[in-house]
Design a protein around this motif. Sequence first.
Motif, PDB file in Angstrom:
ATOM      1  N   LEU A  59      14.836 -21.293  20.958  1.00 47.18           N
ATOM      2  CA  LEU A  59      15.298 -20.262  20.033  1.00 47.18           C
ATOM      3  C   LEU A  59      14.154 -19.893  19.091  1.00 47.18           C
ATOM      4  O   LEU A  59      13.584 -20.755  18.415  1.00 47.18           O
ATOM      5  CB  LEU A  59      16.500 -20.764  19.236  1.00 47.18           C
ATOM      6  CG  LEU A  59      17.206 -19.735  18.367  1.00 47.18           C
ATOM      7  CD1 LEU A  59      17.887 -18.683  19.226  1.00 47.18           C
ATOM      8  CD2 LEU A  59      18.220 -20.422  17.457  1.00 47.18           C
ATOM      9  N   LEU A  60      13.802 -18.625  19.062  1.00 37.43           N
ATOM     10  CA  LEU A  60      12.644 -18.172  18.291  1.00 37.43           C
ATOM     11  C   LEU A  60      12.990 -18.135  16.805  1.00 37.43           C
ATOM     12  O   LEU A  60      13.999 -17.548  16.393  1.00 37.43           O
ATOM     13  CB  LEU A  60      12.229 -16.784  18.764  1.00 37.43           C
ATOM     14  CG  LEU A  60      10.826 -16.305  18.394  1.00 37.43           C
ATOM     15  CD1 LEU A  60       9.768 -17.171  19.062  1.00 37.43           C
ATOM     16  CD2 LEU A  60      10.658 -14.855  18.825  1.00 37.43           C
ATOM     17  N   THR A  61      12.158 -18.767  15.985  1.00 35.52           N
ATOM     18  CA  THR A  61      12.331 -18.756  14.528  1.00 35.52           C
ATOM     19  C   THR A  61      10.997 -18.409  13.870  1.00 35.52           C
ATOM     20  O   THR A  61       9.968 -18.280  14.536  1.00 35.52           O
ATOM     21  CB  THR A  61      12.806 -20.134  14.016  1.00 35.52           C
ATOM     22  OG1 THR A  61      11.725 -21.078  14.159  1.00 35.52           O
ATOM     23  CG2 THR A  61      14.020 -20.629  14.792  1.00 35.52           C
ATOM     24  N   SER A  62      11.015 -18.300  12.564  1.00 32.49           N
ATOM     25  CA  SER A  62       9.798 -17.977  11.820  1.00 32.49           C
ATOM     26  C   SER A  62       8.784 -19.113  11.847  1.00 32.49           C
ATOM     27  O   SER A  62       7.636 -18.935  11.415  1.00 32.49           O
ATOM     28  CB  SER A  62      10.146 -17.632  10.373  1.00 32.49           C
ATOM     29  OG  SER A  62      10.825 -18.711   9.753  1.00 32.49           O
ATOM     30  N   HIS A  63       9.172 -20.300  12.348  1.00 29.06           N
ATOM     31  CA  HIS A  63       8.238 -21.429  12.439  1.00 29.06           C
ATOM     32  C   HIS A  63       7.337 -21.323  13.666  1.00 29.06           C
ATOM     33  O   HIS A  63       6.370 -22.084  13.781  1.00 29.06           O
ATOM     34  CB  HIS A  63       9.009 -22.755  12.474  1.00 29.06           C
ATOM     35  CG  HIS A  63       9.855 -22.993  11.259  1.00 29.06           C
ATOM     36  ND1 HIS A  63       9.329 -23.177  10.000  1.00 29.06           N
ATOM     37  CD2 HIS A  63      11.202 -23.043  11.119  1.00 29.06           C
ATOM     38  CE1 HIS A  63      10.304 -23.353   9.122  1.00 29.06           C
ATOM     39  NE2 HIS A  63      11.456 -23.276   9.786  1.00 29.06           N
TER      40      HIS A  63
ATOM     41  N   LEU B  92      13.973 -17.613  24.127  1.00 27.62           N
ATOM     42  CA  LEU B  92      12.950 -17.385  25.140  1.00 27.62           C
ATOM     43  C   LEU B  92      13.365 -18.009  26.467  1.00 27.62           C
ATOM     44  O   LEU B  92      13.954 -19.096  26.487  1.00 27.62           O
ATOM     45  CB  LEU B  92      11.617 -17.974  24.684  1.00 27.62           C
ATOM     46  CG  LEU B  92      11.046 -17.396  23.381  1.00 27.62           C
ATOM     47  CD1 LEU B  92       9.804 -18.161  22.968  1.00 27.62           C
ATOM     48  CD2 LEU B  92      10.728 -15.922  23.549  1.00 27.62           C
ATOM     49  N   PRO B  93      13.078 -17.338  27.576  1.00 32.19           N
ATOM     50  CA  PRO B  93      13.474 -17.883  28.886  1.00 32.19           C
ATOM     51  C   PRO B  93      12.659 -19.123  29.238  1.00 32.19           C
ATOM     52  O   PRO B  93      11.440 -19.165  29.031  1.00 32.19           O
ATOM     53  CB  PRO B  93      13.184 -16.731  29.842  1.00 32.19           C
ATOM     54  CG  PRO B  93      12.125 -15.927  29.169  1.00 32.19           C
ATOM     55  CD  PRO B  93      12.397 -16.034  27.700  1.00 32.19           C
ATOM     56  N   ALA B  94      13.338 -20.124  29.788  1.00 36.98           N
ATOM     57  CA  ALA B  94      12.660 -21.376  30.119  1.00 36.98           C
ATOM     58  C   ALA B  94      12.248 -21.450  31.582  1.00 36.98           C
ATOM     59  O   ALA B  94      11.471 -22.336  31.969  1.00 36.98           O
ATOM     60  CB  ALA B  94      13.570 -22.558  29.786  1.00 36.98           C
ATOM     61  N   ALA B  95      12.735 -20.541  32.398  1.00 38.04           N
ATOM     62  CA  ALA B  95      12.439 -20.598  33.829  1.00 38.04           C
ATOM     63  C   ALA B  95      10.958 -20.300  34.086  1.00 38.04           C
ATOM     64  O   ALA B  95      10.335 -19.490  33.389  1.00 38.04           O
ATOM     65  CB  ALA B  95      13.308 -19.604  34.584  1.00 38.04           C
TER      66      ALA B  95
ATOM     67  N   GLY C   3      13.355 -10.034  15.931  1.00 39.52           N
ATOM     68  CA  GLY C   3      12.808 -11.360  15.731  1.00 39.52           C
ATOM     69  C   GLY C   3      11.887 -11.432  14.519  1.00 39.52           C
ATOM     70  O   GLY C   3      11.565 -10.417  13.889  1.00 39.52           O
ATOM     71  N   PRO C   4      11.410 -12.630  14.205  1.00 35.62           N
ATOM     72  CA  PRO C   4      10.498 -12.796  13.061  1.00 35.62           C
ATOM     73  C   PRO C   4       9.107 -12.254  13.380  1.00 35.62           C
ATOM     74  O   PRO C   4       8.742 -12.080  14.543  1.00 35.62           O
ATOM     75  CB  PRO C   4      10.455 -14.314  12.882  1.00 35.62           C
ATOM     76  CG  PRO C   4      10.740 -14.863  14.246  1.00 35.62           C
ATOM     77  CD  PRO C   4      11.706 -13.912  14.880  1.00 35.62           C
ATOM     78  N   VAL C   5       8.333 -11.974  12.329  1.00 39.20           N
ATOM     79  CA  VAL C   5       6.940 -11.566  12.495  1.00 39.20           C
ATOM     80  C   VAL C   5       6.109 -12.840  12.675  1.00 39.20           C
ATOM     81  O   VAL C   5       5.933 -13.616  11.737  1.00 39.20           O
ATOM     82  CB  VAL C   5       6.440 -10.758  11.285  1.00 39.20           C
ATOM     83  CG1 VAL C   5       4.995 -10.336  11.496  1.00 39.20           C
ATOM     84  CG2 VAL C   5       7.329  -9.552  11.039  1.00 39.20           C
ATOM     85  N   LEU C   6       5.607 -13.054  13.877  1.00 33.68           N
ATOM     86  CA  LEU C   6       4.914 -14.300  14.178  1.00 33.68           C
ATOM     87  C   LEU C   6       3.426 -14.178  13.878  1.00 33.68           C
ATOM     88  O   LEU C   6       2.808 -13.152  14.191  1.00 33.68           O
ATOM     89  CB  LEU C   6       5.101 -14.666  15.651  1.00 33.68           C
ATOM     90  CG  LEU C   6       6.540 -14.831  16.143  1.00 33.68           C
ATOM     91  CD1 LEU C   6       6.542 -15.277  17.602  1.00 33.68           C
ATOM     92  CD2 LEU C   6       7.309 -15.825  15.285  1.00 33.68           C
TER      93      LEU C   6
ATOM     94  N   ARG D  23       6.113 -27.727  23.870  1.00 31.66           N
ATOM     95  CA  ARG D  23       5.852 -27.064  22.583  1.00 31.66           C
ATOM     96  C   ARG D  23       6.306 -25.604  22.574  1.00 31.66           C
ATOM     97  O   ARG D  23       6.087 -24.899  21.603  1.00 31.66           O
ATOM     98  CB  ARG D  23       4.364 -27.136  22.254  1.00 31.66           C
ATOM     99  CG  ARG D  23       3.860 -28.555  21.976  1.00 31.66           C
ATOM    100  CD  ARG D  23       2.419 -28.514  21.535  1.00 31.66           C
ATOM    101  NE  ARG D  23       2.228 -27.655  20.388  1.00 31.66           N
ATOM    102  CZ  ARG D  23       1.063 -27.085  20.050  1.00 31.66           C
ATOM    103  NH1 ARG D  23       0.007 -27.276  20.822  1.00 31.66           N
ATOM    104  NH2 ARG D  23       0.975 -26.324  18.982  1.00 31.66           N
ATOM    105  N   GLY D  24       6.906 -25.155  23.668  1.00 34.33           N
ATOM    106  CA  GLY D  24       7.382 -23.782  23.656  1.00 34.33           C
ATOM    107  C   GLY D  24       7.211 -23.100  24.998  1.00 34.33           C
ATOM    108  O   GLY D  24       7.736 -23.555  26.017  1.00 34.33           O
ATOM    109  N   LEU D  25       6.416 -22.038  25.012  1.00 36.67           N
ATOM    110  CA  LEU D  25       6.249 -21.221  26.203  1.00 36.67           C
ATOM    111  C   LEU D  25       4.763 -20.968  26.417  1.00 36.67           C
ATOM    112  O   LEU D  25       4.011 -20.766  25.450  1.00 36.67           O
ATOM    113  CB  LEU D  25       6.990 -19.884  26.016  1.00 36.67           C
ATOM    114  CG  LEU D  25       7.377 -19.100  27.274  1.00 36.67           C
ATOM    115  CD1 LEU D  25       8.359 -19.899  28.119  1.00 36.67           C
ATOM    116  CD2 LEU D  25       8.003 -17.763  26.879  1.00 36.67           C
TER     117      LEU D  25
END
Length: 655
Positions: A4-8, A113-116, A36-39, A68-70
């Motif tokens: 799940l995308l967050t500001s972190h 975000l898609p995990a596939a 979404g947040p501004v990354l 750690r993400g994508l």
Amino acid sequence: MNHLLTSHWAIELPSDHSTAQFAAHELRRALQRMGGPVLPITGAAAGPRIALRHGPDGDGFVRMADERGLVLIGEGPRGLLYAVYSLLEALGWRWIGPGPADEHVPRWAQIRLPAATVAEQPAFARRGLVIGHDLFLAQAEAWIAWAARARLNTIFVHTIGTSGMPLGACRWRYWQQRRQRLWPLIEERGLRLEIGGHHLRDAVPRQLFRQQPDLFRHDGRRRVTSGNPCPTNPATQAIVRDWARGLFAAEPNASVYHLWPEDRLGGGWCVCSRCAALSPSDQSLILVNVMAAALAECNPTARISFLAYHDTFAPPQQIAPAVNVEVVIAPRQRSYAAGISDTTNPVNGPLAEQIAALRVSFPAGASMFEYYLDGILFKSALPPLGPTIAADLRAYYEWGLDGVHVLLTGDRPWLAVGPNPHSFAALAWQPQRESAALRGEYAATRAPATAALLDTAYAALETAWRHALAIKPADVRRQHDGHRRDPVAHPPRDILDSYDTPPPHCEQRLAALHEALDALPAGEAALAAAQHTAVAEQAALAADAAEWSASALLLRFLAARQEAAVVQARRAPLARQRQALAAARAAHTDLLNWAARHVPPPARAGHRLLRMLLALHLDQLESRIALPWHSARLRWQRWRELVLLLARLWWQWQR
């Protein structure tokens, strides 16, 4: 890990390559537009991140989740950009054309975000959009942005010099004016630039004829300035070499240069004693090789193309291409009712063997130049060609072609681009996709609330055009380009203009056009229902409906013109012949009335010229039954209209 995308989160990009940096900023802007947040974009993220990586070169990419993400990894910087666009598509984005109305931006309260894991490779190494008219060069910013998002990797600016009429190409001068703005957009996306067109006539100025007539072709009786220069004359070769060297220096950013012979069906080659034994393809390749030698000196990584088109479609027999010469294959004289590999089609069937021979003859590479977005070929309409595009690109892939290009040209800007651009781009990446699904994606993006109805309308139009485009060899033989002819008495004719072929083909053609008209009512009903239902989508639907009606009116004109020819061939009573001609004139007037409502003022002269050619076809039929004084008056009137139109166009081009 929770995706799940967050500001972190952050976007992690250690590369400073301009295309990779552009990919990172595209991703940040798109996520923000989705809600979404501004990354932040950083070289090394401390927390969760979308990691962007790339190798040295290539368009393929991999997307995968890690602890750690994508992670998005492109084979090259451009592959990384495509990985970003693929991720955005997985989140619901769609780009089916060049404008805001052709873009769907999803809105999410939360972005997961898609995990596939996804790994993709394009079918063709080169996938190009050919910008082929000033009208579209004026819109090039939007087309370039769309091309990158649709994973095309080449922008080919199709140009013409001062010695030709820019009816299906961009003026060289206008490209020079726009280049400063457009080249940075092409470069930052990592796209390739190809440049050129039918420029060979610019290399040997006609002013040299009086002093050096041997530079020019011999037509069997004398030296003439029309057509292409004499390729075997060493003086011609020296002039062409110097001219090409200057052009390469002036346009150093291109990866492929296209400096083609004159655009004509045939008869533009030399028959002097040195050239008589050489085919048009051999004559053309002689001068291409001359220019290739100059290119190798100033830009060793670039290539120059040999154009297989009309009478140069056959492979050269006596001349071998230089190592930096590739072939561009342009099968314009074909049926677009079927795929090019359809062996049962009498027009397309023989082309497969010729294309295979051309591929073998040019080991440096071979690409296709297709006409799915050609508003001149299709007479100011864009027939939905999804099944044909799919069949073609599958064949081109199976035949081992390196690239596919699509020509974007016409006499007016499109109100709505229709399904063809999206279908071509998607199928150039993955030819096994289903054309009906791609047409549905177009409809769902343009009008989400009435997507099924809009898709039904385009499906009906697709069926109608398939009947209209089902040409036979007799239709191809009736084509001519108007060179060395009286354009009023013998107007140019293309693949849709075989209205006076001998019986029984003439009547078979009429039957096919009536089948086309029979397919239209279902589409008209679907469009009407969509417009009645979707209040919020009226602007988008109005544009699609206007383009749809342009196609329908054109098909009705073609059927009426064909009926006038059939009635005449049957030697029906004069009253019946005049009635049929009057119906065709009325259908032509409907086309002009549509243009008065929808064609913007800057494009009206060019559009009227294209429509005037259709009127000249009717004049041709009428002259066979009219009194001599009436034919003479009509002829004088058409000459006057033609001169005024060309003068107006010339003034526009000079400005």
